[in-house]
Design an enzyme around this catalytic site. Structure first.
Site, PDB file in Angstrom:
ATOM      1  N   ARG A   1       0.822  -1.147   0.013  1.00 18.22           N
ATOM      2  CA  ARG A   1       0.149   0.062   0.020  1.00 18.22           C
ATOM      3  C   ARG A   1       0.972   1.322   0.080  1.00 18.22           C
ATOM      4  O   ARG A   1       0.654   2.346  -0.902  1.00 18.22           O
ATOM      5  CB  ARG A   1      -0.877  -0.064   1.358  1.00 18.22           C
ATOM      6  CG  ARG A   1      -1.982  -1.061   1.171  1.00 18.22           C
ATOM      7  CD  ARG A   1      -2.929  -1.039   2.497  1.00 18.22           C
ATOM      8  NE  ARG A   1      -2.064  -1.272   3.478  1.00 18.22           N
ATOM      9  CZ  ARG A   1      -2.231  -0.789   4.707  1.00 18.22           C
ATOM     10  NH1 ARG A   1      -3.440  -0.141   5.082  1.00 18.22           N
ATOM     11  NH2 ARG A   1      -1.388  -1.010   5.802  1.00 18.22           N
TER      12      ARG A   1
ATOM     13  N   ASN B   1      -6.027  -2.578   2.254  1.00  9.02           N
ATOM     14  CA  ASN B   1      -5.740  -4.036   2.477  1.00  9.02           C
ATOM     15  C   ASN B   1      -7.414  -4.614   2.856  1.00  9.02           C
ATOM     16  O   ASN B   1      -8.293  -3.762   3.088  1.00  9.02           O
ATOM     17  CB  ASN B   1      -5.135  -4.559   3.761  1.00  9.02           C
ATOM     18  CG  ASN B   1      -3.616  -4.471   3.686  1.00  9.02           C
ATOM     19  OD1 ASN B   1      -3.077  -4.127   2.359  1.00  9.02           O
ATOM     20  ND2 ASN B   1      -2.829  -4.444   4.608  1.00  9.02           N
TER      21      ASN B   1
END
Length: 92
Positions: A20, A38
């Site tokens: 990320r 996520n």
């Protein structure tokens, strides 16, 4: 200049490997807005908006990800614009 929205669903070993955060750096470098998060199933979702060529470049990056990632596949879905102001990392 046309702006598009795309959702990228990334499968493989993509959590716990700074996916990320790395995608945020890459998206910002490409001038894209949106977010990365996520998911409970172990995947990562990226929603991004920007010019088609920058979105294509993000897709190419997503297919490899950061060094520790092992990307199995990336599914891409076009969508409606949300007019994000920046690219952020979200919690699941």
């Amino acid at each position: 200049m046309s702006i598009e929205h795309r959702t990228f669903q990334i499968y493989g070993r993509v959590q716990g490997v700074f996916y990320r955060q790395s995608s945020q750096q890459e998206a910002r470098r490409l001038g894209l807005t949106g977010f990365a998060r996520n998911n409970p199933d172990g995947t990562v979702t990226i929603e991004a908006e920007g010019p088609p060529d920058a979105l294509d470049a993000l897709l190419a990056w997503c297919q490899k990800g950061p060094a520790a990632a092992q990307v199995e596949r990336v599914e891409v879905t076009p969508g409606q614009l949300h007019h994000y102001k920046e690219f952020s990392v979200r919690r699941a």
